[in-house]
Design a protein around this motif. Structure first.
Motif, PDB file in Angstrom:
ATOM      1  N   GLN A   5      11.716  -2.170  -9.316  1.00  0.00           N
ATOM      2  CA  GLN A   5      11.158  -0.831  -9.183  1.00  0.00           C
ATOM      3  C   GLN A   5       9.727  -0.809  -9.694  1.00  0.00           C
ATOM      4  O   GLN A   5       9.367  -1.554 -10.612  1.00  0.00           O
ATOM      5  CB  GLN A   5      11.980   0.183  -9.996  1.00  0.00           C
ATOM      6  N   LEU A   6       8.921   0.079  -9.119  1.00  0.00           N
ATOM      7  CA  LEU A   6       7.546   0.277  -9.548  1.00  0.00           C
ATOM      8  C   LEU A   6       7.510   1.523 -10.435  1.00  0.00           C
ATOM      9  O   LEU A   6       7.891   2.614  -9.995  1.00  0.00           O
ATOM     10  CB  LEU A   6       6.654   0.461  -8.319  1.00  0.00           C
ATOM     11  N   VAL A   7       7.065   1.343 -11.676  1.00  0.00           N
ATOM     12  CA  VAL A   7       7.166   2.392 -12.693  1.00  0.00           C
ATOM     13  C   VAL A   7       5.798   2.655 -13.304  1.00  0.00           C
ATOM     14  O   VAL A   7       5.035   1.722 -13.572  1.00  0.00           O
ATOM     15  CB  VAL A   7       8.143   1.973 -13.813  1.00  0.00           C
ATOM     16  N   SER A   8       5.487   3.926 -13.557  1.00  0.00           N
ATOM     17  CA  SER A   8       4.287   4.304 -14.288  1.00  0.00           C
ATOM     18  C   SER A   8       4.668   5.197 -15.464  1.00  0.00           C
ATOM     19  O   SER A   8       5.772   5.754 -15.502  1.00  0.00           O
ATOM     20  CB  SER A   8       3.295   5.036 -13.371  1.00  0.00           C
ATOM     21  N   THR A   9       3.771   5.318 -16.427  1.00  0.00           N
ATOM     22  CA  THR A   9       4.034   6.109 -17.632  1.00  0.00           C
ATOM     23  C   THR A   9       2.900   7.097 -17.849  1.00  0.00           C
ATOM     24  O   THR A   9       1.729   6.723 -17.830  1.00  0.00           O
ATOM     25  CB  THR A   9       4.160   5.199 -18.872  1.00  0.00           C
ATOM     26  N   VAL A  10       3.279   8.367 -18.056  1.00  0.00           N
ATOM     27  CA  VAL A  10       2.317   9.429 -18.336  1.00  0.00           C
ATOM     28  C   VAL A  10       2.773  10.125 -19.601  1.00  0.00           C
ATOM     29  O   VAL A  10       3.964  10.408 -19.769  1.00  0.00           O
ATOM     30  CB  VAL A  10       2.244  10.449 -17.178  1.00  0.00           C
ATOM     31  N   ASP A  46       0.829  -1.203   0.000  1.00  0.00           N
ATOM     32  CA  ASP A  46       0.000   0.000   0.000  1.00  0.00           C
ATOM     33  C   ASP A  46       0.864   1.255   0.000  1.00  0.00           C
ATOM     34  O   ASP A  46       0.551   2.247  -0.682  1.00  0.00           O
ATOM     35  CB  ASP A  46      -0.914   0.013   1.230  1.00  0.00           C
ATOM     36  N   LYS A  47       1.942   1.219   0.774  1.00  0.00           N
ATOM     37  CA  LYS A  47       2.827   2.384   0.845  1.00  0.00           C
ATOM     38  C   LYS A  47       3.447   2.692  -0.505  1.00  0.00           C
ATOM     39  O   LYS A  47       3.439   3.838  -0.964  1.00  0.00           O
ATOM     40  CB  LYS A  47       3.911   2.119   1.901  1.00  0.00           C
ATOM     41  N   GLU A  48       3.991   1.678  -1.186  1.00  0.00           N
ATOM     42  CA  GLU A  48       4.680   1.908  -2.460  1.00  0.00           C
ATOM     43  C   GLU A  48       3.688   2.325  -3.546  1.00  0.00           C
ATOM     44  O   GLU A  48       3.981   3.200  -4.365  1.00  0.00           O
ATOM     45  CB  GLU A  48       5.436   0.645  -2.881  1.00  0.00           C
ATOM     46  N   ARG A  49       2.516   1.720  -3.565  1.00  0.00           N
ATOM     47  CA  ARG A  49       1.509   2.068  -4.558  1.00  0.00           C
ATOM     48  C   ARG A  49       1.031   3.510  -4.360  1.00  0.00           C
ATOM     49  O   ARG A  49       0.901   4.271  -5.318  1.00  0.00           O
ATOM     50  CB  ARG A  49       0.334   1.092  -4.492  1.00  0.00           C
ATOM     51  N   ALA A  50       0.791   3.879  -3.114  1.00  0.00           N
ATOM     52  CA  ALA A  50       0.338   5.243  -2.838  1.00  0.00           C
ATOM     53  C   ALA A  50       1.401   6.256  -3.236  1.00  0.00           C
ATOM     54  O   ALA A  50       1.100   7.310  -3.817  1.00  0.00           O
ATOM     55  CB  ALA A  50      -0.003   5.380  -1.350  1.00  0.00           C
ATOM     56  N   GLU A  51       2.657   5.934  -2.938  1.00  0.00           N
ATOM     57  CA  GLU A  51       3.771   6.816  -3.278  1.00  0.00           C
ATOM     58  C   GLU A  51       3.846   7.033  -4.789  1.00  0.00           C
ATOM     59  O   GLU A  51       3.992   8.163  -5.277  1.00  0.00           O
ATOM     60  CB  GLU A  51       5.062   6.180  -2.755  1.00  0.00           C
ATOM     61  N   ASN A  52       3.722   5.954  -5.541  1.00  0.00           N
ATOM     62  CA  ASN A  52       3.789   6.045  -6.994  1.00  0.00           C
ATOM     63  C   ASN A  52       2.612   6.848  -7.539  1.00  0.00           C
ATOM     64  O   ASN A  52       2.786   7.718  -8.412  1.00  0.00           O
ATOM     65  CB  ASN A  52       3.812   4.634  -7.589  1.00  0.00           C
ATOM     66  N   LEU A  53       1.418   6.585  -7.038  1.00  0.00           N
ATOM     67  CA  LEU A  53       0.228   7.269  -7.539  1.00  0.00           C
ATOM     68  C   LEU A  53       0.281   8.771  -7.274  1.00  0.00           C
ATOM     69  O   LEU A  53      -0.172   9.572  -8.105  1.00  0.00           O
ATOM     70  CB  LEU A  53      -1.024   6.669  -6.908  1.00  0.00           C
ATOM     71  N   MET A  54       0.845   9.177  -6.149  1.00  0.00           N
ATOM     72  CA  MET A  54       0.958  10.607  -5.867  1.00  0.00           C
ATOM     73  C   MET A  54       1.858  11.298  -6.885  1.00  0.00           C
ATOM     74  O   MET A  54       1.568  12.410  -7.347  1.00  0.00           O
ATOM     75  CB  MET A  54       1.477  10.819  -4.445  1.00  0.00           C
ATOM     76  N   ILE A  55       2.952  10.634  -7.267  1.00  0.00           N
ATOM     77  CA  ILE A  55       3.851  11.238  -8.237  1.00  0.00           C
ATOM     78  C   ILE A  55       3.242  11.199  -9.638  1.00  0.00           C
ATOM     79  O   ILE A  55       3.442  12.112 -10.438  1.00  0.00           O
ATOM     80  CB  ILE A  55       5.231  10.536  -8.202  1.00  0.00           C
TER      81      ILE A  55
END
Length: 478
Positions: free
Chosen positions: A349-354, A307-316
């Motif tokens: 690492q947990l990565v997202s793309t925008v 939950d911590k890592e997912r929330a951190e990623n989503l905020m960024i």
């Protein structure tokens, strides 16, 4: 083909597996024949199955007036270079001809209008104008010399002389067999913060989050080590231990940046029908690699479920969506990848793309102005995060947390985050490391993550005992 681009294809590497090794041989040969020249090696790393290396020792330093804004000076320097235009229906990727270099974190005073501590000019921004070089494709093993055709006269005169010298150098490099990089002499790391102080700073970040001053804060520290005598050998060690899609060895003046960065800050690409698409891929969320396949898979599952890592990623992700919307056409900013795990030699690492489509006549430099510094290295909200961290960290970050890469003459750009990187300057090698802090963070785990991110780089520098820390700041945060 592209109008204004000269290309000379060479015999390929023996096979794709030898392409990264050949890149090393060519760099060693370039440095031997140009020992004092500035050097560009943009590299996707040993073992990379895709990507390419771009090599050049022929860049001209962009003179930057330290009293004037940097970005307008770079736009002028880029505009002064020969144009490179795609031909209709051309799908060939453009080489990174244009400006190559880096932005330091303290350039935020220009992009955000916020005060920043003074840093040496080379730590604020250093760039080269590069109009020629060698491209080595890691997937196919192909090699070609590329150059901007400023005079429209093709391979003639001075350019032909350069081409002939490069052909001879590459052939010599094929036959050469440089020894593996020597093991470094033992060195000691001097950390700005020891474990106790960094953990205390994590708790201070959490207090600010509970008080509603921020949602997430990217707390960083730094280590310094006596510089190695051979930065080329240093990078050869780094690319063996930590291959990454944004590896680099950039030497500009008296400063050398060695990087194995896994994070894309901004990538700008021309679209077939015109216009420019911009993409960012923030990283937030880290786990170490496991000792065996089962342990490795368990760590991936733990990262995905955190939950911590997912929330951190989503905020960024939300922060970067906001930044890109300032320069993108209405309705074009979309999340095309969310919470995806990428695995590297030392970490998962947990990565997202925008991504979005740049508005009107805006370009890559406008995108930098809107997005720099990257939210993954500040926290959210960005402005307040920067203010808080500047006080608690107590020192400029310099090149660390900035961005490096190229701004090409065809409008494309590829800029990576300066993380997992070493800056060698003035007899000192500096490594920055840190991590995102949320209300759910465990201070001791944050200390371990910060040390993990620096470990392979310190090993490449010859540091054997990471526990030897000499804090230069008070034991408790103020």
């Amino acid at each position: 083909m592209r109008l204004g681009l000269l290309r000379h294809r060479l015999a390929p590497a023996t096979d794709a597996a030898t392409a990264p090794e050949l890149a090393e041989r060519i760099v060693v040969a370039l440095v031997a024949t140009h020992p004092d020249a500035d050097l560009v090696w943009l590299d996707s790393g040993v073992g990379a199955r895709t990507g390419r290396s771009f090599l050049s020792v022929d860049g001209a330093r962009v003179p930057l007036d330290a009293a004037a804004p940097v970005l307008p000076q770079l736009r002028a320097a880029l505009s002064a270079m020969p144009a490179l235009r795609p031909v209709a229906d051309s799908a060939d990727p453009a080489p990174p001809l244009g400006l190559v270099g880096w932005f330091g974190y303290e350039l935020r005073d220009e992009t955000m209008g916020m005060p920043a501590p003074a840093t040496p000019p080379a730590h604020r921004a250093s760039w080269l104008a590069v109009d020629r070089g060698l491209v080595l494709d890691h997937e196919s093993g192909s090699l070609e010399l590329v150059a901007l055709d400023a005079a429209g006269s093709g391979w003639s005169g001075e350019l032909d002389g350069w081409r002939q010298r490069m052909l001879a150098l590459v052939e010599g490099a094929r036959r050469a067999s440089p020894p593996p990089p020597a093991d470094p002499a033992p060195r000691t790391a001097r950390w700005r913060d020891d474990d106790a102080r960094y953990a205390a700073l994590v708790r201070r970040c959490q207090e600010a989050i509970r008080e509603g001053e921020a949602y997430q804060l990217c707390l960083t520290s730094a280590a310094t080590v006596d510089a190695p005598g051979d930065a080329i050998a240093l990078y050869r060690r780094v690319r063996r231990s930590s291959p990454a899609h944004h590896g680099a060895l950039l030497r500009i003046g008296g400063a050398t940046l060695v990087s194995a960065s896994p994070e894309t800050f901004l990538r700008v690409e021309p679209e077939p029908g015109g216009g420019l698409r911009v993409r960012t891929r923030p990283i937030k969320g880290t786990r170490p690699r496991g000792a065996d396949l089962d342990a490795d898979a368990a760590l991936v599952a733990e990262l995905e479920a955190s939950d911590k890592e997912r929330a951190e990623n989503l905020m960024i992700v939300d922060l970067m969506r906001n930044d890109l919307s300032r320069v993108s056409e209405l309705g074009t900013v979309v999340v095309t990848g969310l919470l995806e795990v990428e695995s590297y030699a030392q970490v998962h690492q947990l990565v997202s793309t925008v991504e979005g489509r740049l508005r009107g006549a805006l370009d890559a430099i406008d995108a930098v102005a809107a997005c720099f510094p990257a939210g993954s290295m500040t926290g959210a909200p960005k402005r307040r995060a920067i203010e808080l961290l500047a006080v608690w960290e107590g020192a400029p970050r310099g090149v660390y947390s900035g961005a490096f890469g190229y701004l090409a003459v065809d409008g494309s750009a590829d800029l990576a985050m300066v993380i997992r990187s070493i800056l060698v300057a003035d007899g000192v090698a500096t490594i920055g490391a840190g991590g995102g802090v949320t209300a759910l963070s465990d201070p001791e785990a944050e200390v371990a993550e910060m040390r993990l991110k620096a470990r392979s780089l310190l090993t490449a520098l010859g540091v054997r005992d990471e526990a030897d820390a000499r804090p230069d700041l008070p034991a408790e945060p103020q």
